[in-house]
Scaffold this motif. Structure first.
Motif, short mmCIF file in Angstrom:
data_model
loop_
_atom_site.label_atom_id
_atom_site.label_comp_id
_atom_site.label_asym_id
_atom_site.label_seq_id
_atom_site.Cartn_x
_atom_site.Cartn_y
_atom_site.Cartn_z
N ARG A 94 24.38 37.55 33.55
CA ARG A 94 25.00 36.88 32.40
C ARG A 94 24.54 35.42 32.33
O ARG A 94 24.28 34.89 31.25
N LEU A 103 29.81 35.24 26.32
CA LEU A 103 28.39 34.89 26.32
C LEU A 103 28.11 33.79 25.31
O LEU A 103 27.36 32.85 25.59
N ALA A 113 24.38 46.63 27.80
CA ALA A 113 25.56 46.05 28.44
C ALA A 113 26.56 47.11 28.88
O ALA A 113 27.77 46.86 28.89
N ASP A 151 28.45 43.03 33.71
CA ASP A 151 28.10 42.08 34.76
C ASP A 151 26.67 42.32 35.28
O ASP A 151 26.16 41.52 36.08
#
Length: 199
Positions: free
Chosen positions: A8, A41, A189, A193
Motif C-alpha cells: 500500500r 489510499l 486488491a 494489504d
C-alpha cells in the motif's frame, strides 16, 4: 496482463509520483469497492504529495452524497439509485473538480445535513485526490485514474452482511462501466494489504 506485487505504501508513492509529473491543476481518482479502502489510499497519496512539496487535498466521494430524500427516494436498497443516483455529481464538478478553490466535504450522510467545511485554495498547481466507489464511467474530468479491483469471491467475503445487497451493483459496474479498462493504474486488491498493480 502482467501484474507486479507491491505494498500500500509503495502504491501511494507510485501514484503520487505520477501525479507530481503532471503540470497545472491535477485531478486523481482512486476508485474501488469499500473493502479495498480507496479512501485510505487516496489520503495516503495526498499526504505523499504534500511531503513532496505539492499542494494536495483528499476528497471522499461519500462526503458528496445527495440528501436522503433524493438518495433513498426508492428505498434504502434500490440498486439503480445506488449505482447512479446516490452521488452528487454536479456538486463534485462544481466544488471539487474545477480550477478554483476546493470544498473538501459537502454533505454528512449520517446526519443528513451539510458540513461546515472551508474551501482549500490549491493554487494553479494543486492536486485533488478524489476517492470512493462507483466513480468511473461518469465522464468526470481527471488526469490520473487508479482502480482497485476485487474479484467476486473476495468482495463477497469482505463485504459486511448489511451491505451485501450492494454486491450485484458492483458486478454491474464492472460489466457496464469497465473501470479496469478506464484505469491508468489497475490494482488487484483481493488482499488489500498485499496488492498487485498493472500500469
Amino acid at each position: 496482463m502482467s501484474f507486479r506485487p507491491t505494498t500500500r505504501e509503495a502504491l501511494a508513492d507510485e501514484l503520487a509520483a505520477r501525479a507530481e509529473k503532471l503540470s497545472g491543476r491535477v485531478r486523481v481518482i482512486v476508485d474501488g469497492p469499500p473493502p479495498a479502502d480507496p479512501d485510505g489510499l487516496g489520503a495516503a497519496v495526498a499526504e505523499e504529495l504534500r511531503l513532496r512539496g505539492r499542494a494536495a487535498v483528499a476528497v471522499r466521494a461519500r462526503d458528496f452524497l445527495r440528501p436522503a430524500s433524493l438518495r433513498l427516494e426508492y428505498g434504502h436498497h434500490d440498486e439503480d439509485m445506488f449505482l447512479d443516483g446516490w452521488l452528487d455529481v454536479g456538486a463534485l464538478l462544481r466544488e471539487v473538480l474545477g480550477d478554483g478553490p476546493v470544498l473538501p466535504r459537502l454533505w454528512d450522510a449520517e446526519r443528513d445535513r451539510a458540513y461546515r467545511a472551508e474551501y482549500a485554495d490549491l493554487g494553479d498547481e494543486g492536486v485533488v485526490v478524489l476517492s470512493g466507489s462507483l466513480l468511473l464511467g461518469r465522464g468526470l474530468p481527471v488526469e490520473l485514474v487508479a482502480h482497485l479491483h476485487m474479484g467476486r469471491a473476495a468482495l463477497g467475503r469482505r463485504t459486511p452482511p448489511e451491505e451485501r445487497w450492494t454486491l450485484p451493483v458492483f458486478e454491474r459496474y464492472e460489466r457496464e462501466r469497465d473501470p479496469s479498462g478506464e484505469a491508468d493504474v489497475l490494482v488487484m486488491a483481493d488482499h488489500p494489504d498485499r496488492p498487485a498493480m498493472r500500469g
